[in-house]
Design a protein around this motif. Sequence first.
Motif, mmCIF file in Angstrom:
data_model
loop_
_atom_site.group_PDB
_atom_site.id
_atom_site.type_symbol
_atom_site.label_atom_id
_atom_site.label_comp_id
_atom_site.label_asym_id
_atom_site.label_seq_id
_atom_site.Cartn_x
_atom_site.Cartn_y
_atom_site.Cartn_z
ATOM 1 N N LYS A 73 1.031 -1.130 0.137
ATOM 2 C CA LYS A 73 -0.215 0.062 0.078
ATOM 3 C C LYS A 73 0.923 1.361 -0.113
ATOM 4 O O LYS A 73 1.789 1.382 1.099
ATOM 5 N N PRO A 74 0.780 2.390 -0.769
ATOM 6 C CA PRO A 74 1.578 3.207 -0.818
ATOM 7 C C PRO A 74 1.615 4.197 0.241
ATOM 8 O O PRO A 74 0.482 4.301 1.171
ATOM 9 N N THR A 75 2.789 4.787 0.545
ATOM 10 C CA THR A 75 2.893 5.688 1.897
ATOM 11 C C THR A 75 2.400 6.956 1.423
ATOM 12 O O THR A 75 2.048 7.192 0.465
ATOM 13 N N PHE A 77 10.454 -6.520 -9.268
ATOM 14 C CA PHE A 77 9.626 -5.925 -8.662
ATOM 15 C C PHE A 77 8.493 -6.824 -7.969
ATOM 16 O O PHE A 77 7.967 -7.568 -8.969
ATOM 17 N N ASN A 78 8.504 -7.172 -7.019
ATOM 18 C CA ASN A 78 7.423 -7.853 -6.359
ATOM 19 C C ASN A 78 6.291 -7.207 -6.070
ATOM 20 O O ASN A 78 6.139 -6.443 -5.071
ATOM 21 N N ARG A 79 5.263 -7.249 -6.951
ATOM 22 C CA ARG A 79 4.357 -6.394 -7.182
ATOM 23 C C ARG A 79 4.758 -5.185 -7.832
ATOM 24 O O ARG A 79 6.122 -4.730 -7.724
ATOM 25 N N SER A 80 4.071 -4.310 -8.509
ATOM 26 C CA SER A 80 4.672 -3.174 -9.227
ATOM 27 C C SER A 80 3.592 -2.170 -9.530
ATOM 28 O O SER A 80 2.508 -2.096 -8.934
ATOM 29 N N VAL A 130 -5.482 -3.731 -7.743
ATOM 30 C CA VAL A 130 -6.095 -3.764 -6.476
ATOM 31 C C VAL A 130 -6.820 -2.461 -6.578
ATOM 32 O O VAL A 130 -8.082 -2.288 -6.047
ATOM 33 N N VAL A 131 -6.400 -1.700 -7.309
ATOM 34 C CA VAL A 131 -6.937 -0.088 -7.353
ATOM 35 C C VAL A 131 -8.266 -0.312 -8.075
ATOM 36 O O VAL A 131 -9.124 0.485 -7.730
ATOM 37 N N LYS A 132 -8.223 -1.063 -9.165
ATOM 38 C CA LYS A 132 -9.454 -1.002 -9.813
ATOM 39 C C LYS A 132 -10.506 -2.008 -9.166
ATOM 40 O O LYS A 132 -11.477 -1.430 -9.043
ATOM 41 N N PHE A 141 -0.039 -15.539 6.895
ATOM 42 C CA PHE A 141 -1.527 -15.330 6.634
ATOM 43 C C PHE A 141 -2.106 -13.945 6.941
ATOM 44 O O PHE A 141 -1.828 -13.361 8.119
ATOM 45 N N ASN A 142 -2.870 -13.464 6.086
ATOM 46 C CA ASN A 142 -3.502 -12.120 6.426
ATOM 47 C C ASN A 142 -4.878 -12.237 5.936
ATOM 48 O O ASN A 142 -5.263 -12.536 4.916
ATOM 49 N N PRO A 143 -5.834 -11.942 6.966
ATOM 50 C CA PRO A 143 -7.238 -12.053 6.792
ATOM 51 C C PRO A 143 -7.464 -11.114 5.410
ATOM 52 O O PRO A 143 -8.839 -11.662 4.997
ATOM 53 N N GLU A 149 -10.531 -11.360 1.805
ATOM 54 C CA GLU A 149 -11.454 -10.563 1.194
ATOM 55 C C GLU A 149 -11.090 -10.539 -0.264
ATOM 56 O O GLU A 149 -11.981 -10.571 -1.011
ATOM 57 N N ASP A 150 -9.872 -10.506 -0.610
ATOM 58 C CA ASP A 150 -9.344 -10.645 -1.764
ATOM 59 C C ASP A 150 -9.898 -11.901 -2.641
ATOM 60 O O ASP A 150 -10.223 -11.937 -3.763
ATOM 61 N N ARG A 151 -9.730 -12.923 -1.924
ATOM 62 C CA ARG A 151 -10.370 -14.268 -2.404
ATOM 63 C C ARG A 151 -11.720 -14.310 -3.087
ATOM 64 O O ARG A 151 -12.300 -14.640 -3.984
#
Length: 278
Positions: free
Chosen positions: A104-106, A131-134, A141-143, A203-205, A209-211
């Motif tokens: 997530k951008p700072t 670049f791990n994500r880019s 995600v933004v869309k 693991f991140n809950p 949500e993304d799933r």
Amino acid sequence: MSDQPSIETVHAATIVDPKERKSFALKDRPTRGDQIFASKKDAKASLEEDALAINELQDAMFACKGGALLVVMQGIDTAGKDGTTKECFKYTSPLGVNVFGFGKPTEEELAHDYLWRLHLRAPKKGYIHVFNRSQYEDVLVVKVRNLAPPKMVEQRYDQINAFEKLLAENGTRVLKLMLHISKEEQGERLRERLEVPQKRWKFNPSDLEDRKLWDEYQHAYETALQRCSAPWAPWHVVPADSRSRRDATAARLIRGALEAMKPEYPDPGYRPEQYQID
Ligand code: ADP
């Protein structure tokens, strides 16, 4: 090695052809990878060979400073962005390869245009950056999560193409890998994260949500690959349900990208026999 597919074969099996990009459909691409590597044993042997070659090619690239390689690693949670990076570069000198994760951008990053943080971390000549994500998170995600107005997201495909063209025209080869897993395999991996004590930290809950937005993400990926598989930076879809085949496929592509840059040790500018060391 007899059962190692050629780099050309792997290239052809994974590329999103820029000439046919508009009709690209993610569902047509396999997630298993057994059409590239028949067995896990073959895949593991191929990876070993390529990981060693990647180190040698990087060493020559560092010496001649003839260009740089940017590997863009994208994939839905659990697709294996970290694992693939770790395996492909396991024999590469840490002096020549840098990995950057984009979350997530700072506040500082949000105060700039979205490409600023990416450009800041683009490789200089002689280096490989992963670049791990880019930049693609800004159309994924933004869309999917509506984090920017649709009109702004729509403009970004052309902006990303222009950004990558700028890099390519200035000596950076851009290799883009989409790690493609099935929903079933993601379910397995998320369960594994809960079950195995050493994996629980991963693991991140919010992954759940993304799933729930699986179809939306698949659609956003498909659009990004259709819009941004340009001749100067085409996408490759790497089947990622099998970890060993995924790593071996990515390593073949990374080796191919480095070989195409033809790195060669520079002439040292002296004759070794000129000097005597006592
Ligand atoms: P990872 O899942 O890659 O191991 P994190 O757990 O830190 O790493 O997750 C990074 C999160 O940041 C992901 O959910 C990703 O979608 C999100 N993210 C990345 N780029 C952006 C962006 N530009 N805007 C909003 N969220 C982003």
